[in-house]
Scaffold this active site. Structure first.
Site, PDB file in Angstrom:
ATOM      1  N   LYS A 180      -8.335   8.695  -2.417  1.00  0.00           N
ATOM      2  CA  LYS A 180      -8.089   7.244  -2.450  1.00  0.00           C
ATOM      3  C   LYS A 180      -9.232   6.526  -3.161  1.00  0.00           C
ATOM      4  O   LYS A 180      -9.316   5.313  -3.200  1.00  0.00           O
ATOM      5  CB  LYS A 180      -7.923   6.702  -1.033  1.00  0.00           C
ATOM      6  CG  LYS A 180      -6.666   7.242  -0.332  1.00  0.00           C
ATOM      7  CD  LYS A 180      -6.547   6.696   1.062  1.00  0.00           C
ATOM      8  CE  LYS A 180      -5.616   7.511   1.940  1.00  0.00           C
ATOM      9  NZ  LYS A 180      -4.198   7.245   1.727  1.00  0.00           N
ATOM     10  N   ASP A 229     -12.716   4.430  10.277  1.00  0.00           N
ATOM     11  CA  ASP A 229     -11.843   5.091   9.298  1.00  0.00           C
ATOM     12  C   ASP A 229     -11.910   4.266   8.007  1.00  0.00           C
ATOM     13  O   ASP A 229     -11.334   3.189   7.917  1.00  0.00           O
ATOM     14  CB  ASP A 229     -10.425   5.145   9.882  1.00  0.00           C
ATOM     15  CG  ASP A 229      -9.374   5.532   8.849  1.00  0.00           C
ATOM     16  OD1 ASP A 229      -9.706   5.672   7.652  1.00  0.00           O
ATOM     17  OD2 ASP A 229      -8.202   5.667   9.246  1.00  0.00           O
ATOM     18  N   HIS A 264      -3.609   3.849  11.360  1.00  0.00           N
ATOM     19  CA  HIS A 264      -2.842   4.942  10.773  1.00  0.00           C
ATOM     20  C   HIS A 264      -2.696   6.037  11.833  1.00  0.00           C
ATOM     21  O   HIS A 264      -3.598   6.212  12.663  1.00  0.00           O
ATOM     22  CB  HIS A 264      -3.650   5.473   9.579  1.00  0.00           C
ATOM     23  CG  HIS A 264      -2.956   6.468   8.715  1.00  0.00           C
ATOM     24  ND1 HIS A 264      -2.885   7.797   9.041  1.00  0.00           N
ATOM     25  CD2 HIS A 264      -2.313   6.337   7.530  1.00  0.00           C
ATOM     26  CE1 HIS A 264      -2.231   8.448   8.089  1.00  0.00           C
ATOM     27  NE2 HIS A 264      -1.868   7.585   7.158  1.00  0.00           N
TER      28      HIS A 264
HETATM   29  N1  PMP Z   1      -6.496   6.335   7.527  1.00  0.00           N
HETATM   30  C1  PMP Z   1      -5.962   5.429   6.718  1.00  0.00           C
HETATM   31  C2  PMP Z   1      -6.235   3.982   6.970  1.00  0.00           C
HETATM   32  C3  PMP Z   1      -5.177   5.830   5.643  1.00  0.00           C
HETATM   33  O1  PMP Z   1      -4.645   4.922   4.825  1.00  0.00           O
HETATM   34  C4  PMP Z   1      -4.955   7.207   5.428  1.00  0.00           C
HETATM   35  C5  PMP Z   1      -4.094   7.705   4.285  1.00  0.00           C
HETATM   36  N2  PMP Z   1      -2.910   6.991   4.107  1.00  0.00           N
HETATM   37  C6  PMP Z   1      -5.542   8.111   6.294  1.00  0.00           C
HETATM   38  C7  PMP Z   1      -6.312   7.655   7.328  1.00  0.00           C
HETATM   39  C8  PMP Z   1      -5.379   9.581   6.130  1.00  0.00           C
HETATM   40  O2  PMP Z   1      -5.997  10.004   4.965  1.00  0.00           O
HETATM   41  P1  PMP Z   1      -5.781  11.487   4.408  1.00  0.00           P
HETATM   42  O3  PMP Z   1      -4.292  11.698   4.418  1.00  0.00           O
HETATM   43  O4  PMP Z   1      -6.342  11.434   3.043  1.00  0.00           O
HETATM   44  O5  PMP Z   1      -6.497  12.398   5.324  1.00  0.00           O
END
Ligand code: PMP
Length: 413
Positions: free
Chosen positions: A233, A207, A130
């Site tokens: 999540k 992560d 991500h």
């Molecule tokens: N890492 C991964 C694998 C994610 O799926 C996400 C959210 N889509 C994030 C990081 C970022 O999370 P947040 O926006 O809640 O900080």
């Protein structure tokens, strides 16, 4: 009592009843919510915990000024304890509240990174990552004259471990990888990655944004140095997340933000910093968020986590079965081990058009690059349609997805 004795039988219909938002129509159809990788829905237990906090407890924490503040502090610190147990942290002081996974990664990149990364050093991230697990390291690399090197993946979406091992040498100081890919669902072999990284003395950040809702996570058995995840999540509220780190590393790291709570004493002659975890928690924290996240974890803990994982795997297997029969559908991501995510393309149709037509039929999915543009580039595709599953999804939801896709095809293909 052991969790096995406490565990409630997993009954998806009764789970659905715990989530009020699911019982509504969208565009004239009963909602099928398949965008859980973006954010999960919240059970009554979480909504009630937040509301109860504001109705009955709201007060600032750690001020010790009055009884209400003591109650707020107790609930807030109790939430930290709940999270510590949830990831099997040796100590609760190793649980740092953040706004989410993004802030957890930025905290480590700034604090650990600025004092441990120098010119010529390398940070490895996988091609699956991500953007939030790429950009903070790139910013650090730019500042320090270091570099971010991608770990290649196979066409199925697995990290290429041979290529990974070949990239490792003494210049690699950090390996930062997702536990589960948000775009393809690949579950990465963290223990292997940690063992290899340790051979060259590199630290490992995991992560866990897409992992914690799907299976139990034990930071000690993973062996990583840092682990981050987001409350939203995991059936909790937005705006709260967690950084876990090894105690000796966190202790040696300088503060990230300066402000109230993070100091031991402050004077114009010099300021000394608080101990863990407060050193990293400047300012009034998201008290209601932490309490809401603990309620989400307590909600999840009533169930046998193995039964939940099995339920979600059953949905994926069923999904893959229907996918094989769906003409013109191509799966994206066929890794050995997948959690929660079904990514695909329809021949002759743009993902965003597919998503819009699914939405018109009450089926909520995510389309596009899923904040993983380097992955899409590596796969030579503009994006995918992503259905992502959670504890409250059913085989009927999968049936609805595929019958809606037949309609989409009749419009677009
Ligand atoms: N890492 C991964 C694998 C994610 O799926 C996400 C959210 N889509 C994030 C990081 C970022 O999370 P947040 O926006 O809640 O900080």
């Amino acid at each position: 009592a052991t969790p096995a004795i406490l565990a409630k039988a997993f009954d998806v219909q009764s789970v659905r009843n715990d989530f009020p938002i699911l019982h509504q129509e969208v565009n004239g159809q009963p909602l099928v919510y398949l965008d859980n990788a973006a954010t999960t829905q919240k059970p009554n237990a979480v909504i009630d915990a937040i509301s109860d906090y504001y109705r009955n407890i709201n007060s600032n924490v750690h001020r010790g000024a009055h009884s209400l503040s003591d109650r707020a502090t107790e609930a807030f610190e109790g939430a930290r304890e709940t999270v510590a147990e949830f990831v099997n942290s040796p100590k609760k002081a190793q649980i740092i509240w953040t706004r989410g996974t993004t802030e957890a990664i930025n905290l480590v990149a700034h604090s650990w990174g600025r004092s441990n990364i120098g010119a010529g050093d390398k940070m490895l991230v996988s091609t699956l990552e991500h953007h939030s697990n790429i950009v903070p390291w790139q910013m650090l690399a730019e500042e320090k004259g270091a570099s971010v090197v991608p770990i290649p993946i196979s066409s199925a979406g697995d990290i290429d471990l041979v290529a990974f091992d070949a990239l490792l040498d003494a210049t690699v100081k950090m390996v930062s990888v997702g536990h589960v890919s948000n775009a393809l669902g690949t579950v990465n072999p963290i223990e292997y990655i940690v063992a290899s990284a340790k051979n060259v003395g590199a630290k490992v950040f995991v992560d866990g944004a897409q992992a914690v809702a799907h299976f139990p996570v034990d930071v000690q058995s993973l062996g990583c140095d840092f682990y981050g995840f987001s409350g939203h999540k995991l059936f909790g509220p937005t705006g709260i997340g967690v950084l876990w780190g090894k105690e000796e590393l966190l202790n040696a790291m300088p503060p990230y933000h300066g402000g109230g709570e993070m100091i031991e004493s402050c004077s114009f002659a010099g300021t000394s910093y608080n101990t863990l975890p407060y050193k990293f928690e400047a300012g009034t924290p998201d008290i209601a968020g932490a309490i809401g996240l603990a309620a989400a974890i307590n909600y999840l803990n009533q169930f046998d986590r193995g039964a939940i994982a099995q339920h979600e795997q059953d949905l994926l297997v069923y999904c893959h079965l229907l996918a094989e029969k769906c003409k013109g559908l191509k799966r994206v991501g066929e890794a050995k081990n997948i959690a929660g995510v079904f990514s695909f393309l329809l021949d002759g149709a743009h993902p965003s058009d597919v998503g819009m037509l699914l939405d018109q039929q009450g089926v909520a999915v995510r389309t596009g690059h899923h904040c993983a543009q380097p992955l899409m580039e590596a796969l030579h595709i503009p994006g995918t349609v992503r259905a992502s599953f959670s504890i409250y999804n059913t085989r009927e939801d999968v049936d609805r997805l595929f019958s809606a896709l037949e309609k989409v095809k009749s419009f677009l293909v």
